[in-house]
Design a protein around this motif. Sequence first.
Motif, PDB file in Angstrom:
ATOM      1  N   PRO A 149     -10.195   6.281 -12.921  1.00 54.32           N
ATOM      2  CA  PRO A 149      -9.618   5.084 -13.714  1.00 54.32           C
ATOM      3  C   PRO A 149     -10.950   4.419 -14.308  1.00 54.32           C
ATOM      4  CG  PRO A 149      -9.742   4.678 -11.221  1.00 54.32           C
ATOM      5  CD  PRO A 149     -10.094   6.049 -11.575  1.00 54.32           C
ATOM      6  N   GLN A 150     -10.399   3.630 -15.378  1.00 55.52           N
ATOM      7  CA  GLN A 150     -11.150   2.789 -16.408  1.00 55.52           C
ATOM      8  C   GLN A 150     -10.237   1.535 -16.731  1.00 55.52           C
ATOM      9  OE1 GLN A 150     -13.087   4.949 -19.624  1.00 55.52           O
ATOM     10  NE2 GLN A 150     -13.438   6.742 -18.016  1.00 55.52           N
ATOM     11  N   GLY A 151     -10.839   0.384 -16.029  1.00 51.85           N
ATOM     12  CA  GLY A 151      -9.668  -0.641 -16.641  1.00 51.85           C
ATOM     13  C   GLY A 151     -10.058  -1.273 -17.764  1.00 51.85           C
ATOM     14  N   ASN A 152      -9.053  -2.280 -18.177  1.00 48.55           N
ATOM     15  CA  ASN A 152      -9.230  -2.830 -19.385  1.00 48.55           C
ATOM     16  C   ASN A 152      -9.257  -4.387 -19.309  1.00 48.55           C
ATOM     17  OD1 ASN A 152      -6.703  -3.762 -18.644  1.00 48.55           O
ATOM     18  ND2 ASN A 152      -5.452  -2.511 -20.448  1.00 48.55           N
ATOM     19  N   HIS A 153      -9.328  -5.244 -20.277  1.00 44.53           N
ATOM     20  CA  HIS A 153      -9.548  -6.583 -19.944  1.00 44.53           C
ATOM     21  C   HIS A 153      -8.660  -7.232 -19.314  1.00 44.53           C
ATOM     22  CE1 HIS A 153      -5.868  -6.213 -22.849  1.00 44.53           C
ATOM     23  NE2 HIS A 153      -5.769  -7.270 -22.663  1.00 44.53           N
ATOM     24  N   GLU A 154      -7.320  -6.807 -18.701  1.00 43.44           N
ATOM     25  CA  GLU A 154      -6.427  -7.312 -17.817  1.00 43.44           C
ATOM     26  C   GLU A 154      -7.017  -7.302 -16.244  1.00 43.44           C
ATOM     27  OE1 GLU A 154      -2.191  -6.590 -18.572  1.00 43.44           O
ATOM     28  OE2 GLU A 154      -3.132  -5.575 -20.492  1.00 43.44           O
ATOM     29  N   SER A 155      -7.899  -6.494 -16.021  1.00 40.76           N
ATOM     30  CA  SER A 155      -8.251  -6.527 -14.544  1.00 40.76           C
ATOM     31  C   SER A 155      -9.692  -6.592 -14.675  1.00 40.76           C
ATOM     32  CB  SER A 155      -7.788  -5.027 -14.050  1.00 40.76           C
ATOM     33  OG  SER A 155      -8.339  -4.157 -14.697  1.00 40.76           O
ATOM     34  N   ARG A 156     -10.175  -7.190 -13.277  1.00 37.25           N
ATOM     35  CA  ARG A 156     -11.691  -7.371 -13.211  1.00 37.25           C
ATOM     36  C   ARG A 156     -12.446  -6.251 -12.360  1.00 37.25           C
ATOM     37  NH1 ARG A 156     -11.458 -13.460 -11.211  1.00 37.25           N
ATOM     38  NH2 ARG A 156     -10.011 -12.901 -10.150  1.00 37.25           N
ATOM     39  N   ASP A 157     -11.398  -5.448 -11.589  1.00 33.99           N
ATOM     40  CA  ASP A 157     -11.839  -4.410 -10.672  1.00 33.99           C
ATOM     41  C   ASP A 157     -10.517  -3.399 -10.489  1.00 33.99           C
ATOM     42  OD1 ASP A 157     -13.283  -2.805  -9.130  1.00 33.99           O
ATOM     43  OD2 ASP A 157     -13.370  -4.202  -7.525  1.00 33.99           O
ATOM     44  N   LEU A 158     -10.820  -2.133 -10.041  1.00 30.13           N
ATOM     45  CA  LEU A 158      -9.738  -1.254  -9.841  1.00 30.13           C
ATOM     46  C   LEU A 158     -10.384  -0.492  -8.541  1.00 30.13           C
ATOM     47  CD1 LEU A 158     -10.025  -1.091 -13.353  1.00 30.13           C
ATOM     48  CD2 LEU A 158      -8.223   0.423 -12.987  1.00 30.13           C
ATOM     49  N   ARG A 159      -9.259  -0.094  -7.634  1.00 26.42           N
ATOM     50  CA  ARG A 159      -9.762   0.503  -6.197  1.00 26.42           C
ATOM     51  C   ARG A 159      -8.565   1.462  -6.045  1.00 26.42           C
ATOM     52  NH1 ARG A 159     -12.782  -3.839  -3.002  1.00 26.42           N
ATOM     53  NH2 ARG A 159     -14.249  -4.599  -4.460  1.00 26.42           N
ATOM     54  N   TRP A 160      -9.067   2.682  -5.653  1.00 27.01           N
ATOM     55  CA  TRP A 160      -7.943   3.638  -5.039  1.00 27.01           C
ATOM     56  C   TRP A 160      -8.131   3.037  -3.283  1.00 27.01           C
ATOM     57  CZ3 TRP A 160      -4.749   6.736  -7.493  1.00 27.01           C
ATOM     58  CH2 TRP A 160      -5.473   7.086  -8.714  1.00 27.01           C
ATOM     59  N   VAL A 161      -6.740   2.916  -2.944  1.00 30.57           N
ATOM     60  CA  VAL A 161      -6.635   2.328  -1.631  1.00 30.57           C
ATOM     61  C   VAL A 161      -5.698   3.144  -0.846  1.00 30.57           C
ATOM     62  CG1 VAL A 161      -5.573   0.422  -0.309  1.00 30.57           C
ATOM     63  CG2 VAL A 161      -7.149  -0.479  -2.644  1.00 30.57           C
ATOM     64  N   PRO A 162      -5.853   3.212   0.439  1.00 34.70           N
ATOM     65  CA  PRO A 162      -4.717   4.225   1.029  1.00 34.70           C
ATOM     66  C   PRO A 162      -3.480   3.501   1.262  1.00 34.70           C
ATOM     67  CG  PRO A 162      -6.771   4.127   2.374  1.00 34.70           C
ATOM     68  CD  PRO A 162      -7.039   3.094   1.363  1.00 34.70           C
ATOM     69  N   LEU A 163      -2.388   4.350   1.035  1.00 31.31           N
ATOM     70  CA  LEU A 163      -1.088   3.740   0.831  1.00 31.31           C
ATOM     71  C   LEU A 163      -0.764   2.760   1.986  1.00 31.31           C
ATOM     72  CD1 LEU A 163       0.833   6.711  -0.600  1.00 31.31           C
ATOM     73  CD2 LEU A 163       0.686   4.360  -1.937  1.00 31.31           C
ATOM     74  N   ASP A 164      -1.227   3.170   2.976  1.00 36.80           N
ATOM     75  CA  ASP A 164      -0.941   2.262   4.316  1.00 36.80           C
ATOM     76  C   ASP A 164      -2.103   1.092   4.591  1.00 36.80           C
ATOM     77  OD1 ASP A 164      -3.068   3.730   5.170  1.00 36.80           O
ATOM     78  OD2 ASP A 164      -2.196   4.622   6.856  1.00 36.80           O
ATOM     79  N   GLY A 165      -2.837   0.886   3.420  1.00 41.92           N
ATOM     80  CA  GLY A 165      -3.906  -0.027   3.577  1.00 41.92           C
ATOM     81  C   GLY A 165      -3.673  -1.049   2.499  1.00 41.92           C
ATOM     82  N   VAL A 166      -2.379  -1.133   1.839  1.00 41.28           N
ATOM     83  CA  VAL A 166      -2.445  -2.135   0.915  1.00 41.28           C
ATOM     84  C   VAL A 166      -2.364  -3.537   1.225  1.00 41.28           C
ATOM     85  CG1 VAL A 166      -0.706  -2.802  -0.880  1.00 41.28           C
ATOM     86  CG2 VAL A 166      -1.064  -0.613  -0.894  1.00 41.28           C
ATOM     87  N   ALA A 167      -1.816  -3.661   2.194  1.00 44.98           N
ATOM     88  CA  ALA A 167      -1.669  -4.966   2.905  1.00 44.98           C
ATOM     89  C   ALA A 167      -2.949  -5.715   3.226  1.00 44.98           C
ATOM     90  CB  ALA A 167      -0.817  -5.027   4.252  1.00 44.98           C
ATOM     91  N   ASP A 168      -4.179  -4.831   3.552  1.00 49.01           N
ATOM     92  CA  ASP A 168      -5.317  -5.087   3.764  1.00 49.01           C
ATOM     93  C   ASP A 168      -6.151  -6.159   2.657  1.00 49.01           C
ATOM     94  OD1 ASP A 168      -5.095  -4.166   6.344  1.00 49.01           O
ATOM     95  OD2 ASP A 168      -6.121  -2.342   5.886  1.00 49.01           O
ATOM     96  N   PHE A 169      -5.491  -5.868   1.501  1.00 50.24           N
ATOM     97  CA  PHE A 169      -6.192  -6.341  -0.040  1.00 50.24           C
ATOM     98  C   PHE A 169      -5.326  -7.832  -0.108  1.00 50.24           C
ATOM     99  CE2 PHE A 169      -8.121  -2.640  -0.057  1.00 50.24           C
ATOM    100  CZ  PHE A 169      -9.179  -2.597  -0.845  1.00 50.24           C
ATOM    101  N   GLY A 170      -4.404  -8.149   0.587  1.00 46.68           N
ATOM    102  CA  GLY A 170      -3.554  -9.623   0.708  1.00 46.68           C
ATOM    103  C   GLY A 170      -2.743  -9.369  -0.417  1.00 46.68           C
ATOM    104  N   CYS A 171      -2.102  -8.132  -0.562  1.00 42.49           N
ATOM    105  CA  CYS A 171      -1.042  -7.777  -1.463  1.00 42.49           C
ATOM    106  C   CYS A 171       0.427  -8.481  -1.053  1.00 42.49           C
ATOM    107  CB  CYS A 171      -0.858  -6.427  -1.699  1.00 42.49           C
ATOM    108  SG  CYS A 171      -2.229  -5.465  -2.636  1.00 42.49           S
ATOM    109  N   ASP A 172       1.176  -8.784  -1.640  1.00 44.34           N
ATOM    110  CA  ASP A 172       2.647  -9.629  -1.527  1.00 44.34           C
ATOM    111  C   ASP A 172       3.331  -8.495  -0.650  1.00 44.34           C
ATOM    112  OD1 ASP A 172       4.501  -8.367  -3.133  1.00 44.34           O
ATOM    113  OD2 ASP A 172       2.906  -9.232  -4.470  1.00 44.34           O
TER     114      ASP A 172
END
Length: 192
Positions: A149-172
């Motif tokens: 992945p290569q982000g654009n101006h809309e993001s400050r960072d991009l990360r591959w995250v385990p599907l079962d680890g999304v909550a660890d990133f403070g996601c809603d």
Amino acid sequence: MTWLSNGDRELASSEDLTVARELLVGFDDDLGDRYRALIDAHSDVCRRTCRPGHLTGSALVVDSVGVNTLLLLHAKFGRWLQPGGHADGDANLAAVALREATEETGIDGLRIWPQPLHLDIHEVDPPGEDPHLHYDVRFLVQAPAGAQPQGNHESRDLRWVPLDGVADFGCDPGLVRLAQLGAGAMKELPNT
């Protein structure tokens, strides 16, 4: 039903609200009814100026083996989110989700499962705009093997995250639920 890629006829842009309504066929609940009511009440529902809210399309981008998802640290909101955005007049929300995923991740060769996985209504309060609702239609999108992945101006960072680890990133909770649905779907959907 099969995975679709950019250029497939089924992903052609359309202003016909019937296209958006047909995506809701599998959602025969109160939430689906709220989406249908919004579509029926507002001919401009695919425009970002529609209030009290408007349709958006987003993508749970998973890696080629369906184990990780790509999260973006959104520049405007300062939170980890999935790629997605405004329909800008396009009622084919699968096309919107794939377009947004491609633009925001920089990954070529993404493919989308054309049946939505999840619906989520949430309030946004972007700078310079009034608070309003996004009626988000969420799809599963798969990246090709080795995607970088290569982000654009809309993001400050991009990360591959385990599907079962999304909550660890403070996601809603809606994004956490989307990741759970995506993990289940990847086990059942054809990989070709």
